[in-house]
Scaffold this active site. Structure first.
Site, PDB file in Angstrom:
ATOM      1  N   CYS A 380       4.131   0.377   3.116  1.00  0.00           N
ATOM      2  CA  CYS A 380       3.652   1.547   3.850  1.00  0.00           C
ATOM      3  C   CYS A 380       2.794   1.113   5.033  1.00  0.00           C
ATOM      4  O   CYS A 380       3.327   0.634   6.034  1.00  0.00           O
ATOM      5  CB  CYS A 380       2.932   2.504   2.900  1.00  0.00           C
ATOM      6  SG  CYS A 380       2.936   4.185   3.520  1.00  0.00           S
ATOM      7  N   HIS A 514       6.631   3.483  -1.276  1.00  0.00           N
ATOM      8  CA  HIS A 514       5.804   2.801  -2.281  1.00  0.00           C
ATOM      9  C   HIS A 514       6.653   2.398  -3.484  1.00  0.00           C
ATOM     10  O   HIS A 514       6.684   3.118  -4.493  1.00  0.00           O
ATOM     11  CB  HIS A 514       4.665   3.716  -2.739  1.00  0.00           C
ATOM     12  CG  HIS A 514       3.599   3.894  -1.710  1.00  0.00           C
ATOM     13  ND1 HIS A 514       2.579   2.989  -1.532  1.00  0.00           N
ATOM     14  CD2 HIS A 514       3.412   4.855  -0.777  1.00  0.00           C
ATOM     15  CE1 HIS A 514       1.796   3.400  -0.551  1.00  0.00           C
ATOM     16  NE2 HIS A 514       2.281   4.525  -0.060  1.00  0.00           N
ATOM     17  N   GLU A 516       6.112   0.296  -5.683  1.00  0.00           N
ATOM     18  CA  GLU A 516       5.315  -0.004  -6.884  1.00  0.00           C
ATOM     19  C   GLU A 516       5.260   1.179  -7.850  1.00  0.00           C
ATOM     20  O   GLU A 516       5.028   1.010  -9.044  1.00  0.00           O
ATOM     21  CB  GLU A 516       3.900  -0.460  -6.494  1.00  0.00           C
ATOM     22  CG  GLU A 516       2.961   0.616  -5.941  1.00  0.00           C
ATOM     23  CD  GLU A 516       3.086   0.817  -4.431  1.00  0.00           C
ATOM     24  OE1 GLU A 516       4.164   0.512  -3.870  1.00  0.00           O
ATOM     25  OE2 GLU A 516       2.107   1.304  -3.817  1.00  0.00           O
TER      26      GLU A 516
END
Ligand code: GLN
Length: 542
Positions: A380, A514, A516
């Protein structure tokens, strides 16, 4: 009809209720039940979206674009059940809902009160959108006795009475501290906490007792007697070396068995926990070790990057490597030479972030990774900084920047509305409320054939979660590609660069989303697995 487990806490905060809820969800799932997991937060913010990571840790984003408490990340990582907007409720949302109904005249002139109006709305939220779940786990934030938590506890009490018998149970967390001077474990805080619950009409079915020492049988019996629970339902919860051990430990301590007993469900066959055993074995017995520098702003607070730290661990699990994280405050590079801090790391990651402070330091970290051919992962904000770095230092456009830091002549990063007249993705009002002005939630992204990410994902179209206001400006595509930074992923309409790669570098990937948030210990995200693989290769070079 679904069954409900209410998870509450007493004595102190930070007892790990979120992890217990997640691990219990995984255990029930491993026994064949469909679960949903939700969080009820008594604070007055509508959602944690506008709260500082210092206050609240990371903001976890769901596919449907809700900004939620980081506990929902634990829930997803342990169960793989995608969290939804309906799985997160705060007092703020409840009150705003009640007040809207009042303005609309829904209450037909009645006096609007906490009981029944607020508690009714809470009960609606608890039971809404449960789909085909067999068991819904509802964690209540805060501790029993907090003023703002009371309506939630009252709603739970009412629900337990309104549902058929044995449809709702209460799992309460307490702390059993060890007093060194007395050489004893103390059960009194647990007794007081349960007394507090019972004074508002709630009787726990199961007590999860956090303790740094094993709780002897005598103490468990005492807790059972004074708290009016069965002795077998006093579950000791000792500290563990890895969070992935939590489901196994809770099973060994009898938690899932007690839950079934409280519901009156048959304890047919034990859960298959092999997947958790394999994960724990991988974490405990790594074959290699790498160090990743995470260059960000909130590096003093691990909770601010919870999912990121987990995803990096998952990348390690995929490669049977231990991943050590070196949290570095990016501002340091604005004062000190990067080589002292980054010279010996095997990978550099710049995570999501907001605001100008520390941005130049992040750009310097990108330069270092690029020049020293160290694997670089920009997430990001970390992608945006990589793009600015390339535009400035490779394309020679020195004043390239992001309009997040103020007006600039070469806005290689800016809000999409600045370069298209019509925002085709969604309309975000400029200058409106701070909450709810971001691109949030899951969006598709098309991967470019022959790109590194196409090979990593093994798919042409992916879906990942976003949380940002600014975008890489597609008008700079030729400039970027001219200096070796290729756009490897684009929104399906071709307007928004979602992924960049640097040609000729061992591993240099920036993503606007994102990743993750979607990584799981039992299914590590391909980008994290690949990044750690590259870091392992780097560790063999140095
Ligand atoms: N501040 C940047 C933006 O709003 C990046 C956000 C992020 O990293 N999540 O676009």
């Amino acid at each position: 009809m679904a069954r409900y487990i209410f998870v509450t806490g007493g004595v102190v905060s930070s007892l790990g209720k979120g992890l217990t809820t997640a691990a219990l969800g995984a255990l029930l799932q491993a026994r064949g039940y469909k679960v949903r997991l939700r969080k009820f937060d008594p604070y007055l913010n509508i959602d944690p979206g506008t709260m500082s990571p210092y206050q609240h840790g990371e903001v976890y984003v769901t596919d449907d674009g809700a900004e939620t408490d980081l506990d929902l990340g634990h829930y997803e990582r342990f169960t793989g059940v995608p969290a939804r907007r309906s799985d997160t409720v705060t007092s703020g949302r409840v009150y705003s809902d009640v007040l809207q109904r009042e303005r609309r005249g829904d209450y037909l002139g009645g006096t609007v009160q906490v009981i029944p109006h607020v508690t009714d709305v809470i009960k609606e939220y608890i039971q809404a959108d449960t789909g085909d779940a067999d068991i819904v786990l509802c964690e209540v934030g805060g501790t029993v006795g907090d003023i703002e938590g009371l309506p939630f506890f009252e709603a739970m009490r009412q629900m337990a009475q309104e549902l058929p018998h044995r449809r709702a149970i209460l799992v309460h967390h307490t702390l059993v501290p060890y007093l060194k001077a007395a050489g004893e474990l103390k059960t009194k805080p647990t007794q007081h906490s349960v007394k507090e619950l019972r004074s508002i009409g709630l009787q726990p079915d199961i007590l999860v007792c956090r303790s740094e020492h094993p709780i002897p049988e005598g103490e468990r019996r005492k807790i059972a007697r004074f708290c009016n629970v069965r002795e077998s339902a006093v579950i000791p919860a000792l500290d563990v070396d890895t969070i992935y051990q939590v489901p196994i430990s809770y099973h060994d301590a009898g938690l899932d068995r007690e839950v079934l007993a409280a519901f009156g469900l048959a304890d047919r066959r034990g859960p298959d926990l092999d997947v958790w055993r394999r994960i724990v074995d991988g974490v405990r017995n790594p074959e290699g070790e790498v160090t990743i520098a995470v260059v960000g702003k909130y590096t003093g607070l691990a909770d601010a990057y919870k999912s990121l730290a987990e995803a990096l661990t998952h990348g390690g699990i995929a490669n049977r490597a231990r991943v050590d994280l070196d949290w570095i405050d990016s501002e340091i590079f604005e004062r000190e030479d990067a080589v002292a801090h980054l010279g010996s790391v095997h990978g550099i990651l710049v995570p999501g972030g907001f605001g100008e402070r520390g941005a130049e330091g992040k750009i310097l970290a990108v330069t270092f990774a690029r020049q020293h051919r160290i694997p670089y992962f920009g997430i990001c904000f970390g992608m945006q900084m990589a793009v600015i770095e390339a535009t400035r230092n490779l394309a020679g456009i020195e004043n390239a920047s992001s309009t997040e830091f103020g007006p600039c002549e070469n806005p290689v990063v800016g809000p999409m509305t600045e370069w298209t007249r019509e925002n085709r993705i969604e309309t975000r009002a400029a200058g409106g409320d701070l909450g709810g002005t971001m691109r949030l939630g899951a969006y598709d992204c098309d991967l470019v054939p022959d790109s590194r990410v196409r090979a990593i994902y093994g798919s042409d179209r992916i879906s990942e979660r976003h949380r940002h206001r600014y975008e890489v400006n597609i008008n700079y595509r030729t400039v970027l590609e001219g200096c070796g930074m290729t756009i490897a992923g684009l929104s399906p309409d071709g307007e928004l660069p979602e992924i960049v790669e640097l040609a000729g570098h061992p591993w240099f990937v920036g993503v606007q989303f994102h990743p993750e948030l979607k990584s799981k210990p039992f299914s590590p995200h391909p980008l994290f697995a690949s990044f750690i693989e590259a870091a392992i290769a780097q560790s063999r070079l140095v």
